[in-house]
Design an enzyme around this catalytic site. Structure first.
Site, PDB file in Angstrom:
ATOM      1  N   GLU A 197     -15.090  32.530 -11.950  1.00  0.00           N
ATOM      2  CA  GLU A 197     -14.696  31.910 -10.577  1.00  0.00           C
ATOM      3  C   GLU A 197     -12.699  31.459 -10.079  1.00  0.00           C
ATOM      4  OE1 GLU A 197     -16.036  28.219 -10.877  1.00  0.00           O
ATOM      5  OE2 GLU A 197     -14.791  27.240  -9.083  1.00  0.00           O
ATOM      6  N   ARG A 236     -21.598  33.330 -26.179  1.00  0.00           N
ATOM      7  CA  ARG A 236     -19.543  33.022 -25.498  1.00  0.00           C
ATOM      8  C   ARG A 236     -18.871  34.005 -26.461  1.00  0.00           C
ATOM      9  NH1 ARG A 236     -18.850  29.999 -21.449  1.00  0.00           N
ATOM     10  NH2 ARG A 236     -16.272  29.123 -22.247  1.00  0.00           N
ATOM     11  N   LYS A 296     -10.781  26.499 -19.723  1.00  0.00           N
ATOM     12  CA  LYS A 296      -9.958  27.253 -18.109  1.00  0.00           C
ATOM     13  C   LYS A 296      -9.425  25.195 -18.024  1.00  0.00           C
ATOM     14  CE  LYS A 296     -12.664  29.704 -15.662  1.00  0.00           C
ATOM     15  NZ  LYS A 296     -12.576  30.220 -14.582  1.00  0.00           N
TER      16      LYS A 296
END
Ligand code: ATP
Ligand code: MG
Length: 563
Positions: free
Chosen positions: A40, A266, A276
């Site tokens: 994104e 992850r 982020k």
């Protein structure tokens, strides 16, 4: 995938590759393998993304398939073209190519809208006019089932009409949403009539003001995969509970593609944040100089610091993929950086905290050029010369007036080697009126040129040095961990209070050997005895700025041995 795409460690095996091997063997997707990396564009890529990039592009390479770069740009509020550009630069720098397969979820807005009409027409989606609070309240909990919306039984015609008018801008933000009609009593909350579209009057960085309804991520993502005919949609574990919705949408939205979602753990690194949102906060609150601050775990930060793409790929390969969450030691990443730079970085001399040394028996104004190898183990890297003259600099802490037993460097009356040059002996220590040492008076032995004594005499210390008159002055930036704690922000801690105040140390007047005056931004060196360094982008024609990439000391291997 193009043949020049890097394969550093050969074909590996892991549970995802096993799944893909089995799928191709049983003829799924006619043996085709298509993955995607779907960021994104709401921030810069970080080391966690690097792992995902290496995995997705690596699988495409290993199976002779393709990997798309797709921007998951369905949230107009947080996204920006600056991020779109940085992401492309970072993937390329890591060494991967999407060829011409660069896509944007926003390019699918028409198709996604058509799929939503299909779901409505099939009686599988409805317009809900409850407000956000009611929707949340009626969703139920892990223990309590949800409650059907009073609008759930609207007719297909009414739903189609309302949905078209949502799109046309007839309603205020929040007045209605489109929801999938699945099961409000499902034990999986993601299946309790999830929202597919909401009204949001926001400017999108690509589609401008063309849309006032935007698809939700959970809707757009599987259908984008299906549109692109992705075969294996690899994502992180938090989406495991979303997989039934993923499959439901792929099966019901009327698209031909049948992607399969596969989850992996992850990457978590200690002393590092990979959120982020938090990285953005570090930037906007000025805790770091920008997304590419060399202390940041972003790809652009690591690049600026001097990390190599080879080292990051190797790290990603070696940690592999797992099904369970774990935390990787950041020292392991540094270990691969050090290992790679040890191979490829030419050696050079730099003195961080200079102490003046006057060679009393070397003629005033004379200059000699000594020759040094650029790499101790790689002759192909050639040699260079360094000027040697009467006034030199050595490292301040390479001299002690009153040395303890194990100190083998310079001291009064002691002889040491200047790397690649001569033996010198300290004759006198000059101090200022405060008693601080300002200069050493030394003598050199002309017979030891090159750094060896013909009479077989040995010295215990070898020092790095530069010629004062020829040295290039530089600002050197030394880095330590950005956080003082292993798991920043754990619990209720404010992660910004855990920032290491000593994470950046600026050495303003380091002295470099003159060959570095011309080095291009990004060039990496090993400064003898000090670590690996890279020329920083802040360098100008009049001032060289250098980052320390990593020290020479291998803390990771050490802790391993201790453990
Ligand atoms: P956000 O919370 O903003 O969505 P994100 O980290 O999921 O953050 P994306 O841009 O959605 O960011 O991530 C792109 C891809 O990178 C996704 O497929 C995601 O699974 C993967 N990814 C992100 N962080 C990590 C990580 N720490 N380890 C491995 N893969 C990651
Ligand atoms: Mg995400």
């Amino acid at each position: 995938m193009a043949p020049e795409t890097p394969s550093d460690t050969g074909v590996r095996q892991d549970f995802i590759r096993e799944i893909i091997t089995a799928d191709t063997a049983s003829g799924h997707h006619a043996g085709r393998v298509a993955t995607r990396f779907p960021p994104e564009p709401n921030g810069y890529l970080h080391i966690g993304h690097a792992k995902s990039i290496c995995l997705n592009f690596g699988i495409a390479r290993d199976f002779g398939g393709t990997c798309n770069l797709r921007f998951d740009d369905t949230n107009p509020v947080t996204e920006d073209t600056e991020y779109v550009e940085s992401i492309q630069a970072d993937v390329r720098w890591l060494g991967f190519s999407w060829d011409d397969r660069i896509y944007y979820a926003s390019d699918y807005f028409d198709q996604l809208y058509a799929c939503a009409e299909t779901l409505v027409a099939r009686g599988l989606a409805y317009v809900d006019s409850q407000d956000a609070d009611a929707i949340r309240a009626n969703r139920g909990t892990l223990k309590e089932p949800g409650i059907d919306s009073p609008y759930r039984t609207r007719s297909v015609e009414e739903n189609l009409d309302l949905f078209r008018r949502m799109r046309a801008g007839d309603f205020a933000d929040g007045a209605h949403v489109l929801r999938a009609k699945i099961d409000m009593r499902s034990p999986n909350i993601n299946l309790r009539d999830p929202i597919l579209y909401r009204i949001r009057r926001a400017h999108h960085h690509r589609t401008g003001d063309a849309w006032c309804i935007y698809p939700m991520y959970d809707y757009a993502h599987p259908l984008s995969d299906a549109i692109e005919r992705i075969t294996h949609s690899i994502c992180t574990l938090e989406f495991e509970d979303h997989r039934p919705l993923y499959d439901w949408l792929v099966a019901n939205a009327g698209l031909p593609g049948r992607p399969r979602q596969v989850e992996f753990a992850r990457l978590n690194l200690n002393y590092t944040i990979t959120s982020k949102r938090r990285l953005l906060q570090l930037v906007t609150d000025g805790h770091v100089s920008g997304w590419d601050d060399p202390r940041m775990p972003t790809i652009s930060g690591m690049r600026r610091r001097g990390f190599t793409p080879e080292a990051i790929r190797r790290f990603a390969d070696e940690i592999g993929v797992a099904k369970r969450e774990n935390i990787v030691d950041v020292g392991l990443l540094e270990f691969f950086v050090r290992e790679d730079l040890n191979r490829r970085a030419p050696r050079a001399m730099a003195v961080l905290r200079p102490l003046r040394v006057v060679i009393e028996n070397f003629p005033e104004g004379a200059v000699e050029h000594v020759t040094l190898a650029n790499h101790p183990d790689d002759e192909s890297m050639g040699t260079r010369t360094m000027p040697f003259s009467r006034v030199l600099y050595i490292e301040r802490d390479d001299f002690l007036e009153d040395p303890p037993k194990k100190f083998f460097r310079l001291a009064p009356g002691r002889e040491v080697r200047l790397r690649g040059a001569y033996f010198i002996t300290c004759r006198e220590v000059i101090k200022d009126t405060d008693g601080a040492i300002v200069e050493l008076r030394c003598a050199y032995d002309p017979a030891t040129r090159g750094g060896d004594a013909p009479d077989g005499r040995k010295v215990k210390g070898t020092l790095h040095w530069v010629s004062a008159a020829h040295a290039v002055t530089a600002e050197v930036r030394l880095y330590d961990r950005l956080f003082n704690v292993e798991n920043p922000g754990a619990g209720d801690e404010d992660f910004t209070t855990q920032i290491n105040p000593a994470s950046l140390e600026v050495v303003p007047d380091a002295k470099l050997e003159p060959s570095l005056a011309e080095a291009a931004v990004g060039t990496r060196f090993q400064f003898e005895r000090l670590g690996y360094f890279a020329i920083d982008a802040d360098s100008t024609t009049s001032r060289v700025v250098i980052n320390r990439t990593v020290t020479l000391k291998d803390t990771w291997a050490k802790t391993e041995r201790r453990g």
